[in-house]
Design a protein around this motif. Sequence first.
Motif, short mmCIF file in Angstrom:
data_model
loop_
_atom_site.label_atom_id
_atom_site.label_comp_id
_atom_site.label_asym_id
_atom_site.label_seq_id
_atom_site.Cartn_x
_atom_site.Cartn_y
_atom_site.Cartn_z
N THR A 44 -11.47 21.60 -6.73
CA THR A 44 -12.17 22.41 -7.93
C THR A 44 -13.13 21.27 -8.12
O THR A 44 -12.72 19.93 -8.97
N ALA A 45 -14.57 20.61 -8.34
CA ALA A 45 -15.14 20.60 -8.75
C ALA A 45 -16.10 21.10 -9.64
O ALA A 45 -17.33 21.46 -8.62
N THR A 46 -16.37 20.80 -11.00
CA THR A 46 -17.75 21.55 -12.30
C THR A 46 -19.52 21.07 -11.41
O THR A 46 -19.27 20.18 -11.02
N LYS A 47 -19.97 21.96 -12.27
CA LYS A 47 -21.15 21.67 -12.01
C LYS A 47 -21.80 20.96 -13.02
O LYS A 47 -22.60 20.17 -12.48
N LYS A 48 -20.43 19.77 -13.62
CA LYS A 48 -20.76 19.32 -15.02
C LYS A 48 -20.71 17.84 -14.01
O LYS A 48 -21.21 16.76 -14.84
N ASN A 51 -24.48 17.60 -8.88
CA ASN A 51 -25.39 18.15 -7.44
C ASN A 51 -23.76 18.91 -6.52
O ASN A 51 -23.20 17.96 -6.74
N ALA A 52 -24.85 19.38 -5.75
CA ALA A 52 -23.43 19.25 -4.16
C ALA A 52 -22.65 18.97 -4.01
O ALA A 52 -21.49 18.18 -3.46
N VAL A 53 -23.62 17.42 -3.85
CA VAL A 53 -23.33 16.20 -2.98
C VAL A 53 -22.39 15.74 -3.72
O VAL A 53 -20.67 15.47 -3.18
N LYS A 54 -21.98 15.38 -4.76
CA LYS A 54 -21.24 14.35 -5.31
C LYS A 54 -19.94 15.55 -6.02
O LYS A 54 -18.85 15.19 -5.94
N ARG A 55 -19.89 17.08 -5.88
CA ARG A 55 -18.48 17.97 -6.06
C ARG A 55 -18.07 17.67 -4.67
O ARG A 55 -17.39 18.01 -4.85
N ASN A 56 -18.98 18.08 -4.10
CA ASN A 56 -18.09 17.44 -2.38
C ASN A 56 -17.96 16.59 -2.07
O ASN A 56 -16.15 16.39 -1.37
N ARG A 57 -17.67 15.21 -2.39
CA ARG A 57 -17.85 13.83 -2.67
C ARG A 57 -16.31 14.07 -3.56
O ARG A 57 -15.29 13.37 -3.25
N ALA A 58 -16.52 14.36 -4.60
CA ALA A 58 -15.21 14.69 -5.08
C ALA A 58 -13.62 15.43 -4.64
O ALA A 58 -12.60 15.03 -4.34
N LYS A 59 -14.47 16.45 -4.19
CA LYS A 59 -13.10 17.44 -3.34
C LYS A 59 -13.14 16.26 -1.99
O LYS A 59 -11.65 17.17 -2.07
N ARG A 60 -13.79 16.27 -0.99
CA ARG A 60 -13.17 15.50 -0.47
C ARG A 60 -12.25 14.40 -0.95
O ARG A 60 -11.29 14.19 -0.17
N ARG A 61 -12.59 13.28 -1.75
CA ARG A 61 -11.35 12.20 -1.99
C ARG A 61 -9.99 12.97 -2.21
O ARG A 61 -9.11 12.55 -2.25
N MET A 62 -10.64 14.25 -3.11
CA MET A 62 -8.99 14.34 -3.77
C MET A 62 -8.16 15.11 -2.98
O MET A 62 -6.99 14.46 -2.23
N LYS A 83 -13.17 15.06 -12.18
CA LYS A 83 -13.09 15.08 -13.80
C LYS A 83 -13.75 13.80 -13.09
O LYS A 83 -14.49 13.18 -12.41
N VAL A 84 -15.28 13.69 -13.96
CA VAL A 84 -16.62 12.82 -13.85
C VAL A 84 -15.77 11.07 -14.01
O VAL A 84 -16.60 9.99 -13.22
N GLY A 85 -14.50 11.02 -13.82
CA GLY A 85 -13.59 9.46 -13.78
C GLY A 85 -13.54 9.50 -13.00
O GLY A 85 -13.43 8.50 -12.30
N LEU A 86 -13.50 10.66 -12.03
CA LEU A 86 -13.15 10.00 -10.55
C LEU A 86 -14.23 8.96 -9.65
O LEU A 86 -14.13 8.09 -9.03
N PHE A 87 -15.79 9.24 -10.30
CA PHE A 87 -16.89 8.64 -9.39
C PHE A 87 -16.36 7.02 -9.57
O PHE A 87 -17.01 6.50 -9.39
N ASP A 88 -15.97 6.87 -10.91
CA ASP A 88 -16.07 5.42 -12.15
C ASP A 88 -14.59 4.56 -11.44
O ASP A 88 -15.19 3.46 -10.98
N SER A 89 -13.44 4.96 -10.51
CA SER A 89 -13.10 4.22 -9.94
C SER A 89 -12.42 4.11 -8.24
O SER A 89 -13.23 5.16 -7.77
N SER A 90 -12.05 3.04 -8.57
CA SER A 90 -11.61 2.53 -6.79
C SER A 90 -10.64 3.50 -6.20
O SER A 90 -10.28 3.77 -7.05
N TYR A 91 -10.89 3.79 -4.97
CA TYR A 91 -9.60 4.18 -4.22
C TYR A 91 -8.39 4.09 -4.80
O TYR A 91 -7.37 5.19 -5.16
N GLU A 92 -8.11 2.38 -4.94
CA GLU A 92 -6.39 2.14 -5.67
C GLU A 92 -6.33 2.71 -6.84
O GLU A 92 -5.53 3.24 -7.63
N GLN A 93 -7.67 2.89 -8.03
CA GLN A 93 -7.30 3.29 -9.04
C GLN A 93 -7.16 5.00 -9.12
O GLN A 93 -6.40 5.29 -9.41
N LEU A 94 -8.06 5.60 -7.74
CA LEU A 94 -7.71 7.05 -8.09
C LEU A 94 -6.91 7.40 -7.29
O LEU A 94 -5.82 8.54 -7.99
N ALA A 95 -6.05 6.31 -6.86
CA ALA A 95 -4.83 7.06 -5.84
C ALA A 95 -3.21 6.44 -7.02
O ALA A 95 -2.20 7.27 -7.43
#
Length: 109
Positions: A44-48, A51-62, A83-95
């Motif tokens: 899940t990715a909330t509207k916080k 927009n839909a593009v960012k929420r879908n990108r977050a779900k794809r990364r997860m 969470k909002v921090g997902l966009f600021d982090s690189s792939y390695e940090q997110l992993a």
Amino acid sequence: MGGFNTLKLHKEFQYVYNRGKNQHSNGVVLFFLPQNGIHKVGFTATKKLGNAVKRNRAKRRMRALFREYSNSLQDGTYVFVAKVGLFDSSYEQLANDFKKVLTRAKTLT
């Protein structure tokens, strides 16, 4: 997705939110409910987040990170919340965040 079925209904998500244990990191929150013989996952990715593009990108990364660990996870139901921090982090940090959350929840076998 590694033998896991996806959660689709609102009541399934609510059940895990209410009964499961949660673990937080900078970019993702994990809700885990251990259940024998059940392999389910939801993203899940909330509207916080934006927009839909960012929420879908977050779900794809997860989803991409979940595929790496799906074979070594215990039985149960997993819900990952972006969470909002997902966009600021690189792939390695997110992993690292993803692995930290799974390790704290004691779900890796």
